[in-house]
Design an enzyme around this catalytic site. Structure first.
Site, PDB file in Angstrom:
ATOM      1  N   LEU A  15       0.851  -1.025   0.247  1.00 21.39           N
ATOM      2  CA  LEU A  15       0.393   0.205  -0.186  1.00 21.39           C
ATOM      3  C   LEU A  15       1.126   1.196   0.192  1.00 21.39           C
ATOM      4  O   LEU A  15      -0.207   2.316  -0.400  1.00 21.39           O
ATOM      5  CB  LEU A  15      -0.885  -0.205   1.471  1.00 21.39           C
ATOM      6  CG  LEU A  15      -1.629  -1.176   1.017  1.00 21.39           C
ATOM      7  CD1 LEU A  15      -2.303  -1.189   2.692  1.00 21.39           C
ATOM      8  CD2 LEU A  15      -2.902  -0.754  -0.325  1.00 21.39           C
ATOM      9  N   GLY A  16       2.150   1.316   0.567  1.00 25.58           N
ATOM     10  CA  GLY A  16       3.059   2.135   0.531  1.00 25.58           C
ATOM     11  C   GLY A  16       4.295   2.106   1.394  1.00 25.58           C
ATOM     12  O   GLY A  16       4.473   0.994   1.747  1.00 25.58           O
ATOM     13  N   GLY A  18       7.838   4.135   3.313  1.00 24.92           N
ATOM     14  CA  GLY A  18       8.356   5.279   4.143  1.00 24.92           C
ATOM     15  C   GLY A  18       9.675   4.524   4.057  1.00 24.92           C
ATOM     16  O   GLY A  18      10.029   3.655   3.935  1.00 24.92           O
ATOM     17  N   GLY A  19      10.501   5.961   5.098  1.00 28.67           N
ATOM     18  CA  GLY A  19      11.511   5.381   6.101  1.00 28.67           C
ATOM     19  C   GLY A  19      11.260   4.129   6.917  1.00 28.67           C
ATOM     20  O   GLY A  19      12.388   3.510   6.902  1.00 28.67           O
ATOM     21  N   MET A  20      10.496   3.625   7.271  1.00 26.94           N
ATOM     22  CA  MET A  20      10.385   2.834   8.377  1.00 26.94           C
ATOM     23  C   MET A  20      10.278   0.974   7.733  1.00 26.94           C
ATOM     24  O   MET A  20      10.550   0.211   8.715  1.00 26.94           O
ATOM     25  CB  MET A  20       9.265   3.010   9.410  1.00 26.94           C
ATOM     26  CG  MET A  20       9.524   4.368  10.624  1.00 26.94           C
ATOM     27  SD  MET A  20       8.806   4.191  11.982  1.00 26.94           S
ATOM     28  CE  MET A  20       8.349   2.486  12.484  1.00 26.94           C
ATOM     29  N   GLY A  21       9.692   1.030   6.430  1.00 29.99           N
ATOM     30  CA  GLY A  21       9.193   0.445   5.949  1.00 29.99           C
ATOM     31  C   GLY A  21       8.534   0.607   5.129  1.00 29.99           C
ATOM     32  O   GLY A  21       8.115   1.252   4.758  1.00 29.99           O
ATOM     33  N   VAL A  23       3.798  -1.407   3.707  1.00 29.59           N
ATOM     34  CA  VAL A  23       2.524  -0.839   4.960  1.00 29.59           C
ATOM     35  C   VAL A  23       2.395  -1.634   3.372  1.00 29.59           C
ATOM     36  O   VAL A  23       1.751  -1.402   2.248  1.00 29.59           O
ATOM     37  CB  VAL A  23       1.539   0.190   4.331  1.00 29.59           C
ATOM     38  CG1 VAL A  23       0.814   0.209   5.494  1.00 29.59           C
ATOM     39  CG2 VAL A  23       2.833   0.943   5.676  1.00 29.59           C
ATOM     40  N   LYS A  37       1.979  -2.829   8.730  1.00 26.53           N
ATOM     41  CA  LYS A  37       3.488  -1.806   8.666  1.00 26.53           C
ATOM     42  C   LYS A  37       4.501  -2.714   8.920  1.00 26.53           C
ATOM     43  O   LYS A  37       5.020  -4.077   9.992  1.00 26.53           O
ATOM     44  CB  LYS A  37       3.410  -0.885   8.922  1.00 26.53           C
ATOM     45  CG  LYS A  37       4.698  -0.174   8.994  1.00 26.53           C
ATOM     46  CD  LYS A  37       4.608   1.303  10.282  1.00 26.53           C
ATOM     47  CE  LYS A  37       4.057   1.700   9.680  1.00 26.53           C
ATOM     48  NZ  LYS A  37       4.431   3.144   8.689  1.00 26.53           N
ATOM     49  N   ASP A 131       3.776  12.783  14.687  1.00 25.46           N
ATOM     50  CA  ASP A 131       4.270  13.553  13.378  1.00 25.46           C
ATOM     51  C   ASP A 131       2.494  12.951  12.131  1.00 25.46           C
ATOM     52  O   ASP A 131       2.154  12.405  11.680  1.00 25.46           O
ATOM     53  CB  ASP A 131       4.657  12.018  12.524  1.00 25.46           C
ATOM     54  CG  ASP A 131       5.264  12.321  11.357  1.00 25.46           C
ATOM     55  OD1 ASP A 131       5.108  13.419  10.212  1.00 25.46           O
ATOM     56  OD2 ASP A 131       5.181  11.307   9.954  1.00 25.46           O
TER      57      ASP A 131
END
Length: 598
Positions: A15-16, A18-21, A23, A37, A131
């Site tokens: 689905l997406g 980002g910097g953390m991993g 989703v 996530k 955030d």
């Protein structure tokens, strides 16, 4: 499509990122949907991260679900850390504004209330979001849902990492590396609402350093923002945290009354929400939920209805009822000549008894019920119309319903000039009376269905569905006996879609057609239920396909697609049915209809 399984969750698609991993959309062990996530392995291997992960996840799980996507599960398996949240179907705010432009009027105000409500729930659990930004606000069919609360803390608290996030929505104290608190999220709330209402960040663009310099030293640019929210946004964007209003005051000012509970604020938003503006890609077709012992799958299930099986156990969709197993209603000759039940009456049919057929329409306000689980002619079409009950401005819902009586004109059965949403106090044309099947009666501001053993009873709202899709909601409590209850939509002479929950907490979506067995499109599956449950259903779609979704107490619990002779817009209402050998009594506290958007 991925076949990777983490913690029992089968990952379907990304689905997406980002910097953390990443989703992922995932199938749960019970066949539902969730967002998983998956944390980047380099973080998951860090002992300090693991300690923070356990601490922050424990805090996030305490957050109430009001206008949030609640955390459902989490774990660390080797080098893999994962966080499971409720799957929210809808675009994020950043995408919606990019694709369709800024929000205004009631939509913008409802968004402001929804995000403030989410912050109230988050702060109430002792969590700071840290955030909040447009991409962390998802626009579901029921309203905004805030995600990723507390997640920023997982990667540490040093200033450089925070600045590398989204500088445009950070508070001055956050940019300077100072102590953060609920007031920091209030500043971000102001920035997000300004973005939603103008299509731009209040502190402009440029490099992170340039943006943060304006955040700390310059006034926000708010020209073009609706006057209805501008004053509060200005206060929220104050440089001094002590000058910002707390979330409780934001809600009180937005709702125009005394402080209210997150639950009431959430319902106020859901009843009037008309976004998302952008339809997200459809999720992949997932395997149907495993059938329960009370409703075995059948090879005759429709291949075009996701998870569809013939409805072999009516109350089994919500608890099991052998007495109602697999007997479609017989159509007989009693009404062949066009016999009509007078306005306010009820037509009932027992197993094998004559039933309404062809021209035997039940006038508006009437009801048809059938025993033995059979679908039947819908008592919700044709006949005389009464004045409908109009919608109030969204901010009035919390302080009490302000009813606006509107005149309606009927032309070919289509209402014109009706206001939405429609919210019922059950005093505006809902049928009351007794029959062999049971009784329908007013109970203060509520509506009670008492159904006898072997019968199924449903009643129509005195308002036709809007064109296109519809969202139907009701709050109800099973007072006596055992069985199922819920709402239905797209009702007419051809059938209806039922959304039910049982006293045992099993949910199902069932398609009923005249003279045929019901078809289970989803479930029955166990869901988290309460003494009083709020059931919300969406019936939307076109081009030969209807998408059906069901929420229970603000959680998405069921989803199905019907592509085989799908039913179209018609009437909607409430229903109840007992388990075998029992009677059931259900009290409906509220009922609402509104157009679906997206």
């Amino acid at each position: 499509m991925s076949d990777r399984v983490i913690g029992g969750y089968a990952l379907r698609r990304v689905l997406g990122r980002g910097g953390m991993g990443e989703v992922h959309l995932a199938a749960t062990p019970t066949g539902g949907l969730a967002a998983v996530k998956v944390i980047h392995p380099r973080l998951a291997r860090d002992p300090a991260f693991r300690r923070r992960f356990e601490r922050e996840v424990a805090a996030a799980r305490r957050v109430a679900r009001f206008c949030t996507a609640p955390v459902l599960d989490a774990g660390i398996d080797g080098d893999v850390a994962y966080l499971v949240t409720e799957y929210v179907k809808g675009p994020d705010l950043a995408r919606a504004v990019r694709d369709q432009g800024p929000l205004s009027g009631g939509n913008l105000e409802a968004l402001a209330v929804g995000i403030a409500t989410a912050l109230s729930a988050i702060h109430g659990a002792g969590v700071i979001h840290r955030d909040l930004k447009p991409s962390n606000v998802l626009l579901s069919p029921l309203g905004p849902r805030v995600i990723d609360f507390g997640i920023a803390q997982l990667v540490g608290s040093d200033t450089s990492q925070a600045i590398l996030g989204t500088p445009a929505f950070m508070a001055p104290e956050q940019a300077r590396g100072e102590t953060v608190g609920p007031f920091t999220d209030v500043f971000a709330w102001g920035g997000v609402i300004a973005f939603a209402g103008t299509g731009r960040s209040p502190f402009g663009g440029g490099s992170p350093g340039e943006v943060l310099n304006r955040v700390v030293n310059e006034r926000p640019r708010l020209d073009g923002l609706d006057d209805g929210v501008r004053g509060l946004v200005e206060q929220a964007l104050a440089k001094d945290p002590r000058a910002r209003p707390p979330v409780s005051r934001l809600l009180a000012d937005l709702l125009g009354g005394p402080p209210t509970s997150p639950a009431s604020a959430t319902e106020a938003v859901e009843r009037t929400w008309t976004t998302p503006l952008t339809r997200p890609p459809s999720p992949p077709h997932l395997p149907p939920a495993p059938p329960s012992s009370g409703s075995p799958a059948s090879p005759q299930a429709s291949p075009t209805s996701r998870g569809a099986v013939p409805y072999g156990d009516v109350s089994g969709a919500a608890g099991g009822s052998p007495a109602l197993r697999g007997a479609p209603e017989r159509t007989g000759a009693a009404a062949e000549g066009g016999d009509a039940v007078p306005y306010g009456g009820s037509a009932v049919s027992a197993q094998g008894a004559p039933a309404s057929q062809g021209g035997g329409a039940v006038p508006y306000g009437g009801s048809v019920v059938s025993a033995q689980g059979g679908p039947d002619s819908q008592g919700a079409v044709g006949g005389a119309r009464k004045k409908g009950r109009g919608g109030a401005q969204w901010r009035w819902w919390v302080g009490g319903l302000v009813a606006v009586v509107v005149g309606v004109a009927v032309a070919g059965g289509v209402l014109r000039g009706e206001a939405w949403p429609y919210e019922s106090g059950f005093a505006d044309g809902w049928e009351v009376g007794a029959s062999e099947a049971g009784t329908a009666e007013k109970d203060g501001s509520g509506y009670v269905l008492a159904v006898e053993d072997g019968w199924r009873l449903w009643k129509s709202a005195p308002r036709r569905e809007p064109g296109g899709g519809v969202v139907v909601s009701a709050k109800a409590e099973l007072r006596e006996g055992a069985g199922e209850y819920g709402v239905w939509c797209h009702g007419g002479s051809g059938g209806r879609y039922e959304f039910g929950v049982s006293g045992a907490g099993r949910v199902a979506i069932v398609k009923r057609r005249t003279g045929q067995e019901g078809v289970v499109l989803y479930g029955p599956e166990k869901a988290a239920s309460e003494g009083t449950n709020r059931v919300v259903a969406e019936c939307a779609g076109g081009d030969g396909e209807v998408t059906l979704r069901m929420w229970l107490n603000d959680r998405l619990v069921a989803e199905a697609t019907d592509a085989e002779a799908p039913l179209g817009p018609g009437m909607a209402g409430v229903h109840a049915a007992p388990e075998a050998g029992k009677a059931v009594r259900v009290r409906f506290e509220s009922f609402a209809l509104r157009p679906a958007r997206g």
